[in-house]
Design a protein around this motif. Structure first.
Motif, PDB file in Angstrom:
ATOM      1  N   VAL A 233     -14.779  30.744 -12.682  1.00 52.51           N
ATOM      2  CA  VAL A 233     -16.183  30.804 -12.295  1.00 52.51           C
ATOM      3  C   VAL A 233     -17.022  30.438 -13.515  1.00 52.51           C
ATOM      4  O   VAL A 233     -16.600  30.608 -14.660  1.00 52.51           O
ATOM      5  CB  VAL A 233     -16.582  32.199 -11.767  1.00 52.51           C
ATOM      6  N   GLU A 234     -18.195  29.909 -13.267  1.00 55.17           N
ATOM      7  CA  GLU A 234     -19.082  29.464 -14.336  1.00 55.17           C
ATOM      8  C   GLU A 234     -20.151  30.508 -14.613  1.00 55.17           C
ATOM      9  O   GLU A 234     -20.693  31.126 -13.679  1.00 55.17           O
ATOM     10  CB  GLU A 234     -19.730  28.138 -13.947  1.00 55.17           C
ATOM     11  N   ILE A 235     -20.436  30.677 -15.870  1.00 57.38           N
ATOM     12  CA  ILE A 235     -21.493  31.608 -16.253  1.00 57.38           C
ATOM     13  C   ILE A 235     -22.835  31.058 -15.789  1.00 57.38           C
ATOM     14  O   ILE A 235     -23.161  29.893 -16.053  1.00 57.38           O
ATOM     15  CB  ILE A 235     -21.493  31.825 -17.776  1.00 57.38           C
ATOM     16  N   PRO A 236     -23.602  31.850 -15.061  1.00 51.14           N
ATOM     17  CA  PRO A 236     -24.897  31.338 -14.569  1.00 51.14           C
ATOM     18  C   PRO A 236     -25.821  30.976 -15.726  1.00 51.14           C
ATOM     19  O   PRO A 236     -25.851  31.637 -16.763  1.00 51.14           O
ATOM     20  CB  PRO A 236     -25.444  32.512 -13.754  1.00 51.14           C
ATOM     21  N   ARG A 237     -26.538  29.860 -15.516  1.00 50.25           N
ATOM     22  CA  ARG A 237     -27.499  29.407 -16.527  1.00 50.25           C
ATOM     23  C   ARG A 237     -28.830  29.164 -15.841  1.00 50.25           C
ATOM     24  O   ARG A 237     -28.898  28.855 -14.649  1.00 50.25           O
ATOM     25  CB  ARG A 237     -27.023  28.127 -17.213  1.00 50.25           C
ATOM     26  N   THR A 238     -29.870  29.241 -16.621  1.00 49.41           N
ATOM     27  CA  THR A 238     -31.205  29.007 -16.065  1.00 49.41           C
ATOM     28  C   THR A 238     -31.566  27.526 -16.060  1.00 49.41           C
ATOM     29  O   THR A 238     -32.534  27.131 -15.424  1.00 49.41           O
ATOM     30  CB  THR A 238     -32.248  29.778 -16.880  1.00 49.41           C
ATOM     31  N   ILE A 239     -30.796  26.725 -16.784  1.00 50.90           N
ATOM     32  CA  ILE A 239     -31.044  25.284 -16.847  1.00 50.90           C
ATOM     33  C   ILE A 239     -29.763  24.566 -16.454  1.00 50.90           C
ATOM     34  O   ILE A 239     -28.676  24.900 -16.953  1.00 50.90           O
ATOM     35  CB  ILE A 239     -31.490  24.837 -18.255  1.00 50.90           C
ATOM     36  N   HIS A 240     -29.873  23.589 -15.566  1.00 54.91           N
ATOM     37  CA  HIS A 240     -28.707  22.852 -15.073  1.00 54.91           C
ATOM     38  C   HIS A 240     -28.900  21.366 -15.340  1.00 54.91           C
ATOM     39  O   HIS A 240     -29.972  20.808 -15.099  1.00 54.91           O
ATOM     40  CB  HIS A 240     -28.520  23.091 -13.568  1.00 54.91           C
ATOM     41  N   LEU A 241     -27.841  20.754 -15.836  1.00 58.68           N
ATOM     42  CA  LEU A 241     -27.867  19.335 -16.177  1.00 58.68           C
ATOM     43  C   LEU A 241     -26.912  18.580 -15.261  1.00 58.68           C
ATOM     44  O   LEU A 241     -25.757  18.986 -15.088  1.00 58.68           O
ATOM     45  CB  LEU A 241     -27.456  19.086 -17.630  1.00 58.68           C
ATOM     46  N   GLN A 242     -27.397  17.504 -14.719  1.00 52.26           N
ATOM     47  CA  GLN A 242     -26.574  16.625 -13.880  1.00 52.26           C
ATOM     48  C   GLN A 242     -26.597  15.217 -14.458  1.00 52.26           C
ATOM     49  O   GLN A 242     -27.660  14.622 -14.615  1.00 52.26           O
ATOM     50  CB  GLN A 242     -27.088  16.608 -12.433  1.00 52.26           C
ATOM     51  N   ASN A 243     -25.433  14.726 -14.784  1.00 52.46           N
ATOM     52  CA  ASN A 243     -25.336  13.392 -15.374  1.00 52.46           C
ATOM     53  C   ASN A 243     -25.599  12.333 -14.301  1.00 52.46           C
ATOM     54  O   ASN A 243     -24.865  12.229 -13.321  1.00 52.46           O
ATOM     55  CB  ASN A 243     -23.950  13.196 -15.983  1.00 52.46           C
ATOM     56  N   VAL A 244     -26.665  11.569 -14.490  1.00 51.98           N
ATOM     57  CA  VAL A 244     -26.985  10.482 -13.561  1.00 51.98           C
ATOM     58  C   VAL A 244     -27.003   9.143 -14.306  1.00 51.98           C
ATOM     59  O   VAL A 244     -27.679   8.204 -13.893  1.00 51.98           O
ATOM     60  CB  VAL A 244     -28.340  10.733 -12.863  1.00 51.98           C
ATOM     61  N   ILE A 257     -28.620   7.130 -21.768  1.00 52.98           N
ATOM     62  CA  ILE A 257     -27.980   8.258 -21.100  1.00 52.98           C
ATOM     63  C   ILE A 257     -29.071   9.074 -20.429  1.00 52.98           C
ATOM     64  O   ILE A 257     -30.044   9.478 -21.066  1.00 52.98           O
ATOM     65  CB  ILE A 257     -27.187   9.114 -22.101  1.00 52.98           C
ATOM     66  N   ARG A 258     -28.894   9.344 -19.142  1.00 50.43           N
ATOM     67  CA  ARG A 258     -29.941   9.997 -18.355  1.00 50.43           C
ATOM     68  C   ARG A 258     -29.347  11.221 -17.651  1.00 50.43           C
ATOM     69  O   ARG A 258     -28.263  11.143 -17.048  1.00 50.43           O
ATOM     70  CB  ARG A 258     -30.517   9.009 -17.347  1.00 50.43           C
ATOM     71  N   TYR A 259     -30.078  12.329 -17.733  1.00 47.47           N
ATOM     72  CA  TYR A 259     -29.695  13.559 -17.047  1.00 47.47           C
ATOM     73  C   TYR A 259     -30.838  14.019 -16.155  1.00 47.47           C
ATOM     74  O   TYR A 259     -32.016  13.923 -16.535  1.00 47.47           O
ATOM     75  CB  TYR A 259     -29.377  14.678 -18.048  1.00 47.47           C
ATOM     76  N   LYS A 260     -30.464  14.509 -14.980  1.00 42.92           N
ATOM     77  CA  LYS A 260     -31.446  15.178 -14.124  1.00 42.92           C
ATOM     78  C   LYS A 260     -31.339  16.675 -14.378  1.00 42.92           C
ATOM     79  O   LYS A 260     -30.276  17.272 -14.202  1.00 42.92           O
ATOM     80  CB  LYS A 260     -31.196  14.869 -12.653  1.00 42.92           C
ATOM     81  N   VAL A 261     -32.445  17.272 -14.829  1.00 44.72           N
ATOM     82  CA  VAL A 261     -32.465  18.667 -15.268  1.00 44.72           C
ATOM     83  C   VAL A 261     -33.258  19.489 -14.250  1.00 44.72           C
ATOM     84  O   VAL A 261     -34.368  19.107 -13.854  1.00 44.72           O
ATOM     85  CB  VAL A 261     -33.084  18.798 -16.670  1.00 44.72           C
ATOM     86  N   THR A 262     -32.673  20.580 -13.825  1.00 50.09           N
ATOM     87  CA  THR A 262     -33.346  21.527 -12.924  1.00 50.09           C
ATOM     88  C   THR A 262     -33.229  22.922 -13.521  1.00 50.09           C
ATOM     89  O   THR A 262     -32.411  23.174 -14.406  1.00 50.09           O
ATOM     90  CB  THR A 262     -32.709  21.494 -11.522  1.00 50.09           C
ATOM     91  N   GLY A 263     -34.052  23.797 -13.022  1.00 46.89           N
ATOM     92  CA  GLY A 263     -34.013  25.181 -13.496  1.00 46.89           C
ATOM     93  C   GLY A 263     -35.253  25.545 -14.284  1.00 46.89           C
ATOM     94  O   GLY A 263     -36.314  24.916 -14.166  1.00 46.89           O
ATOM     95  N   ASP A 264     -35.100  26.535 -15.131  1.00 46.95           N
ATOM     96  CA  ASP A 264     -36.238  27.088 -15.850  1.00 46.95           C
ATOM     97  C   ASP A 264     -36.357  26.450 -17.235  1.00 46.95           C
ATOM     98  O   ASP A 264     -36.247  27.107 -18.262  1.00 46.95           O
ATOM     99  CB  ASP A 264     -36.051  28.618 -15.978  1.00 46.95           C
ATOM    100  N   TYR A 265     -36.564  25.129 -17.245  1.00 42.06           N
ATOM    101  CA  TYR A 265     -36.808  24.466 -18.521  1.00 42.06           C
ATOM    102  C   TYR A 265     -38.327  24.438 -18.768  1.00 42.06           C
ATOM    103  O   TYR A 265     -39.119  24.439 -17.817  1.00 42.06           O
ATOM    104  CB  TYR A 265     -36.241  23.041 -18.511  1.00 42.06           C
ATOM    105  N   PRO A 266     -38.778  24.421 -20.024  1.00 34.96           N
ATOM    106  CA  PRO A 266     -40.218  24.403 -20.307  1.00 34.96           C
ATOM    107  C   PRO A 266     -40.880  23.148 -19.739  1.00 34.96           C
ATOM    108  O   PRO A 266     -40.429  22.030 -19.975  1.00 34.96           O
ATOM    109  CB  PRO A 266     -40.278  24.427 -21.838  1.00 34.96           C
TER     110      PRO A 266
END
Length: 751
Positions: A233-244, A257-266
């Protein structure tokens, strides 16, 4: 007795429970504390392993410093395997979360510690609980009233007790007294319950800490416990990165290099507003919305780049793109990213692939010119083909207008789209021709493997080259321009030349056709008698073919001043200045079609066929005209005919008139007289059908002054005498030169 045994057994069971509670509290405190430490270690490793600080720490150590990148010689073997056998060594493991060995070690250590502590804190104290006899003795010490009755009663009433010789009544009295005394006392009061308080004091903080953490972050607490059980199982994080990111790039290109970032980033709303409304961008703050990208090229040391905020994802509120731009490269590489507590679970991979380009074959790009149709076609109906020296490189020289260029190209890989764009000169600049799409932009033929193409495009007077644009299946375009030059042939009128006047016989087997040809040449010195003829022998050539020819002539009256004519007439001194025939007249020369098997070969320097004078007298020979003869092709399957033409025309002056200005300003036509000058030009047009084509002319005019027949006879005799003298002198010089190389005769000695 039954009551006494019951109290002692309950006392012993209570003692066991107290011991179990005390041992369990210590076991739980130690195991809970160790579990908390393991969970913290797991979380910290997941959070900080792979960070720049941690990796720099490893680099600074001697033991954990990464090995230097292999040199070119060291990489030769792996490159050989990759190129010839398709084998690629696996990329180095990227430690960006808790290593598996660490999790297994912590779980195994906790299990071992729990078992050891369970034995020492639970099993052994349980097994060492005092027996009933020991508890009876402790009761006698705590309550003096019992004396020694409790232990004695217990021992004498056992079935195995040796009571032979003892008074049974005494045993009964002791047992009765022990029972009465135990009935008056509660032996459970002798249990030490203070250890329960100590147990609560020891286990309370650990259990309280776990309970508080579970209430505050239940998801994270549950995941950390599952990970200690080695669950994936993965440790929950407030920021998630998806390689696109794009996984394949053209060799030598800059990579993004491009990432789609979701979550609680500033959210950089202020910077985004400045950029959107005012075009002003601030540098990303170090503690704000920027991360790090770690790149590991194959066989090279790792590199790090900033992963910075780019823009919001359209249609996905709360999502944004973060990008890192890498310099141009050609080495495949793996990469991972970190943004605050977010990071990639698996490394990404970028592979480089050569962009579409010409193949390495020597004939990768060839070009040939299809000559225009106005020059004719081959016997099979196909156009004539002309190949220049640069054709093996795709270049064309001396291209004709209205011709077509056939281009064949081979590519290094299959292409999805191939376009050819002709380039024309536009003043001092250049532009694509035509501006919009055209049929010849797309190939007329493409190879089955899509690694070759053929184009056919037309030329214009302003064509200077062409370029080829390629796009492969991945959308890559050719990075190196594929451009070749097309040099158009200078658009010149046909070249026309007057040949010397000659009375040589065209048949080389005839007596008059033998000997030195110069003996028969007059140059342009044959005198023109009244009623005579001007011999016109000419030759013309043009790469655009010979279409038609005229004789442009005029009469210049003797004794008339040039300023006697109007200004517009005075300005006309050449046929090209007189397209309306105000001064010059034009006599079209008729094309001649001949059967060479009957008339013999064409003799260019005489403008006659070999049999043109067969059986004719000398006066009749001057009336033979081959006005306009197009030379046939020397190789009909390869070279078009009609590129050269020539002929012979005896221009009759009998009947010519001249224009003489009168006092009224008009002209009076008069007959040709002695002293007048006849001026001739040969005017030739090429086969190019473009309207307004300029003709070619003989470089100089042929001018003849009309003389009397007697003067013409005398001039002819003088010319013959002069040529006889010249021939005699030439023979003498030849004899002298021949004697120079002869050995002198030796004189015989006198006897």
């Amino acid at each position: 007795m039954t009551h006494l045994l019951g109290q002692l057994k309950r006392w012993r069971f209570t003692e066991q429970l107290v011991r179990l509670a005390w041992g369990g509290a210590r076991w739980g405190a130690v195991v809970g504390a160790v579990l908390a430490a393991a969970c913290l270690t797991d979380w910290a490793a997941d959070r900080y392993l792979g960070s720049e600080t941690w990796r720099q720490f490893l680099k600074d150590t001697w033991v954990f410093a990464p090995a230097p990148a292999p040199a070119a010689e060291d990489r030769w073997f792996t490159e050989h395997l990759r190129l010839h056998y398709g084998f690629r060594a696996p990329a180095a493991a990227v430690i960006d979360d808790s290593p598996k060995w660490l999790r297994v070690a912590m779980t195994g250590g906790q299990a071992a510690l729990a078992l050891v502590l369970a034995y020492y804190l639970l099993v052994r104290p349980w097994r060492r609980t005092p027996s009933v006899d020991e508890l009876a003795g402790a009761a006698e010490e705590a309550i003096p009233e019992f004396g020694h009755r409790l232990v004695t009663a217990l021992q004498l009433n056992r079935p195995t007790a040796r009571t032979q010789g003892m008074s049974q009544s005494l045993i009964a009295d002791v047992t009765r007294e022990a029972g009465e005394l135990s009935a008056r006392h509660n032996l459970l009061k002798l249990v030490d319950y203070r250890r329960l308080a100590l147990a609560a004091l020891v286990a309370g903080p650990v259990l309280g800490g776990w309970a508080a953490y579970a209430l505050a972050k239940p998801a994270l607490a549950a995941v950390l416990l599952k990970r200690q059980l080695l669950l994936s199982v993965e440790i929950p994080r407030t920021i998630h990165l998806q390689n696109v990111s794009q996984d394949v790039w053209p060799t030598g290109a800059e990579v993004e290099i491009r990432y789609k970032v979701t979550g609680d980033y500033p959210r950089p709303w202020f910077t985004e507003r400045l950029r959107a409304e005012h075009g002003f961008a601030l540098a990303p703050p170090a503690d704000g919305f920027s991360g790090r990208l770690r790149v590991e090229p194959d066989g090279q040391p790792e590199e790090s780049y900033d992963l910075v905020y780019d823009k919001e994802v359209e249609g996905e509120p709360g999502a944004a793109y973060f990008v890192a731009k890498l310099p141009a490269s050609s080495l495949d590489f793996s990469f991972t990213a970190r943004l605050d507590n977010g990071r990639t679970r698996a490394p990404g991979r970028v592979r480089f692939e050569p962009p579409p380009q010409l193949s390495a074959d020597s004939d990768a790009l060839t070009a040939e010119q299809w000559l225009p149709k106005f020059l004719g076609t081959q016997p099979n109906g196909a156009p004539y083909v002309r190949k220049s020296d640069g054709g093996v490189r795709g270049e064309v020289t001396d291209a004709l207008p209205q011709s077509q260029i056939l281009v064949e190209a081979k590519f290094n890989k299959p292409v999805q789209k191939a376009r050819l764009i002709p380039i024309v000169r536009d003043g001092v600049r250049e532009k694509d021709y035509p501006d919009g799409p055209a049929d010849f932009h797309a190939p007329r033929d493409t190879g089955a493997d899509r690694k070759s193409a053929v184009w056919l495009f037309p030329t214009t007077e302003k064509t200077i080259g062409y370029r080829i644009e390629l796009t492969d299946d991945r959308g890559f375009v050719n990075s190196v321009p594929i451009r070749r030059n097309v040099r158009m042939l200078d658009d010149r009128p046909p070249v026309v030349t007057f040949l010397p006047e000659s009375d040589r016989h065209p048949d080389p087997t005839d007596f008059g056709g033998q000997g030195d040809p110069k003996v028969y040449e007059w140059g342009d010195r044959i005198p023109l008698a009244q009623g005579g003829r001007v011999m016109v022998i000419y030759n013309t050539r043009s790469e655009q073919g010979i279409g038609r020819a005229n004789i442009a002539y005029r009469v210049i009256p003797r004794g008339v001043a040039p300023d006697a004519y109007p200004k517009e007439v005075q300005d006309i001194q050449h046929p090209r200045q007189d397209p309306e025939n105000k001064v010059f007249n034009r006599l079209p020369l008729k094309p001649i079609t001949a059967d060479l098997t009957k008339v013999g070969k064409f003799v260019p320097d005489l403008g006659l066929f070999e049999k043109s004078w067969a059986g004719l007298s000398e006066p009749d020979r001057d009336r033979v005209n081959i006005e306009f003869y197009l030379w046939p092709s020397p190789a009909p399957d390869a070279v078009p005919g009609g590129l050269e033409a020539g002929g012979r025309y005896n221009f009759e002056i009998d009947g010519l008139t001249k224009k003489i200005p009168d006092s009224t300003g008009s002209f009076v036509n008069a007959k040709l007289e002695v002293g007048d000058t006849v001026e001739l030009f040969v005017e030739v047009f090429d086969k190019n059908p473009t309207p307004g084509r300029a003709p070619g002319y003989t470089k100089e005019a042929r001018r003849k002054i009309v003389v009397t027949p007697e003067d013409a006879r005398i001039a002819t005799q003088m010319r013959n005498v002069e040529y006889d003298r010249l021939q005699n002198k030439l023979r003498e010089l030849a004899a002298d030169q021949g004697n120079v190389f002869k050995e002198p005769k030796k004189e015989l000695p006198k006897q």
